[in-house]
Design an enzyme around this catalytic site. Structure first.
Site, PDB file in Angstrom:
ATOM      1  CG  HIS A 273      -1.758   1.048   1.607  1.00 55.92           C
ATOM      2  ND1 HIS A 273      -2.877   0.826   0.591  1.00 55.92           N
ATOM      3  CD2 HIS A 273      -1.891   2.378   1.855  1.00 55.92           C
ATOM      4  CE1 HIS A 273      -3.637   2.074   1.408  1.00 55.92           C
ATOM      5  NE2 HIS A 273      -2.414   2.535   1.595  1.00 55.92           N
ATOM      6  CD  GLU A 274       1.898   3.677   3.938  1.00 55.45           C
ATOM      7  OE1 GLU A 274       1.326   4.565   3.214  1.00 55.45           O
ATOM      8  OE2 GLU A 274       0.260   3.620   4.222  1.00 55.45           O
TER       9      GLU A 274
ATOM     10  CG  HIS B 151       0.318   5.906  -0.737  1.00 55.04           C
ATOM     11  ND1 HIS B 151      -0.314   7.092  -0.722  1.00 55.04           N
ATOM     12  CD2 HIS B 151      -0.287   5.212   0.123  1.00 55.04           C
ATOM     13  CE1 HIS B 151      -2.219   6.828  -0.584  1.00 55.04           C
ATOM     14  NE2 HIS B 151      -1.831   5.831   0.692  1.00 55.04           N
TER      15      HIS B 151
ATOM     16  CD  GLU C  50      -5.869   5.027   0.281  1.00 55.53           C
ATOM     17  OE1 GLU C  50      -4.423   6.372   0.441  1.00 55.53           O
ATOM     18  OE2 GLU C  50      -5.837   4.372   1.255  1.00 55.53           O
TER      19      GLU C  50
END
Ligand code: ZN
Length: 501
Positions: free
Chosen positions: A265-266, A269, A295
């Site tokens: 997830h990160e 980003h 997101e």
């Protein structure tokens, strides 16, 4: 003068540098700072934030924006200088519209209410939190009035996080999507297929978890020569320039899913921030277009890629070699199912792909109701439980598992939650766009190759940074406005197959 934009750019660079210096201090505070440093760090951050705000909201900045607006009139609106001037104007108006007294009151309230929330949550005591919630709503109303809006107060709150997005647009999207999601949740519940995530809840060596997470992130294309990974209680991504973009991870030795998927997830980003155009560096344009678009990038790499079958066909053997005692005898299909289980649950942050957005829609409804007064703070926990029942068919046994679970409303952050759902919806829309251009992407994922997908995102999303408002960016990248169709189709195909619906 032909260099007014240049003068504006230089002034904004000072602001950007102060903000990035503050971000470094904030990162250090959450990673390596000894607890004793908290007081001095608070002072240092306050000083940098004040200086940045003073320089940015000074008359001189207004004057430079005026001049730059004259100069860019002859330029195409999609040029960097025109975008920079436009965004500077928008930021300036926002920053100067809210009176200093309200800014101070908001931050004072956030600190106080946070302490109350921590205690109320601990003891599941909602009445203790009611006055704080009430004050959060009042201050949000004041903030909306100060910021200004065309149609309704919530527009102003939403616009802080999703520039140009209207409440009516979000409501339409949510209202259309909601019955389909509820239907899907119910279909899964009555499916004869039962799945079990037990294999993820065993002891997994933390060093090995870190190794495998980094291996995948590197393979995705997160450039560690311009990034790094550290440990924190709550995972996050932060950047100080496009060439220094960091992520943090929480490791749980008894649950593999936590570090694994938060790293993916990160990294999503982080790749966005690393991919911002070089020509935007040092300007306020060198960051994501909005929280929702940001997101969408994390969810795309975490879920659409990272929880897909082709992805695990490639990486599962590596995972088995890393944890032979835990996974050596577990078939890939069992693992694939374990990471894609659908199960209504009380806590948003632990929700699966199908139920997650229903948690957000509940919060959106409640924020609108609290803001227009139709949901009084004192009744909010009851309304919460009713909506949980209506959307997910479960009722929280206490307010700790209900309305007290999230930190956001104590800090007065209304309007923020929607961005999570918009991110999920958009992740599928962007992925569908990439797939139309390159139908070979799933086959490449099966080979552990991600360059085609990343380049498409780079070309159509990353490089533009904050030049455009989300609606413009989405339409140019995918050929249509924000739509739920790709997302719904993605969920139906994936979970229809998994649960034999
Ligand atoms: Zn995120």
């Amino acid at each position: 003068m032909a260099n007014d934009v240049q003068r504006l750019r230089e002034r904004l660079a000072t602001v950007v540098n102060l903000d990035h210096a503050a971000a470094v201090l904030g990162w250090d505070q959450q990673t390596y700072m000894p607890p004793g440093g908290a007081r001095a760090r608070g002072e240092q951050l306050a000083t940098l934030t004040r200086l940045s705000h003073e320089i940015f909201t000074d008359q001189e900045t207004a004057h430079l924006i005026d001049l730059a607006e004259q100069e860019v009139r002859s330029l195409p609106p999609e040029s960097v200088d025109a975008a920079l001037t436009r965004v500077a104007r928008r930021d300036y108006d926002k920053a100067t519209r809210v009176p200093a007294s309200l800014v101070a009151e908001l931050s004072r309230h956030a600190v106080e209410a946070h302490a109350v929330w921590v205690q109320a949550r601990e003891t599941a005591d909602f009445p203790m939190f009611v006055p704080s919630l009430q004050r959060s709503v009042e201050l949000s109303r004041e903030l909306a009035e100060a910021l200004g809006y065309e149609d309704q107060p919530y527009d102003a709150l939403l616009d802080q996080f999703e520039p140009g997005m209207k409440t009516a647009q979000v409501r339409d999207i949510f209202t259309t999507l909601r019955p389909h999601l509820i239907e899907l949740v119910q279909a899964v519940a009555s499916s004869p297929v039962k799945m079990d995530a037990g294999i993820l809840h065993q002891e997994f060596d933390e060093g090995k978890q870190e190794h495998v997470g980094r291996l995948i992130a590197t393979r995705y294309g997160y450039d560690f020569t311009r990034g790094r990974q550290d440990r924190t209680v709550h995972p996050f991504e932060t950047s100080f320039s496009r060439d220094d973009v960091r992520i943090t991870t929480r490791f749980d030795k008894d649950f593999l899913g936590s570090s694994l998927f938060s790293t993916l997830h990160e990294s999503g980003h982080a790749m966005y921030e690393q991919g911002v155009g070089e020509d935007l560096e040092g300007t306020p344009l060198a960051q994501g277009a909005s929280l929702g678009v940001h997101e969408s990038q994390s969810r795309l790499w975490e879920n659409i890629v990272g929880r897909s079958r082709p992805f695990w066909e490639y990486f599962y053997p590596t995972l088995q070699e890393t944890f032979p005692e835990r996974l050596g005898q577990v078939p890939m299909e069992t693992f694939y199912r374990a990471v894609n289980i659908v199960q209504p649950s009380f806590i948003r942050t632990e929700a699966d792909e199908v139920t997650y957005n229903l948690h957000i829609m509940l919060r959106f409804e409640m924020e609108l109701g609290m803001l227009d007064g139709s949901i009084p703070a004192v009744d909010a926990n009851r309304v919460w439980d009713d909506l949980m029942d209506q959307y997910l068919g479960i009722r929280p046994p206490n307010d700790r598992l209900g309305i007290l679970q999230d930190v956001h409303w104590s800090g007065g952050m209304l309007g923020y939650f929607s961005t999570y759902a918009l991110g999920n919806i958009l992740s599928a829309q962007f992925y569908a766009g990439a797939l139309r251009a390159h139908p070979s992407i799933p086959d490449e994922i099966r080979q552990g190759e991600f360059a085609t997908l990343r380049h498409w995102l780079s070309e159509h999303v990353y490089r533009y940074g904050r030049m455009d408002e989300p609606n413009t960016l989405i339409e140019r990248a995918t050929g249509s406005p924000l739509t739920i169709e790709p997302y719904l189709q993605y969920l139906r195909t994936k979970f229809g197959e998994l649960y034999r619906l």
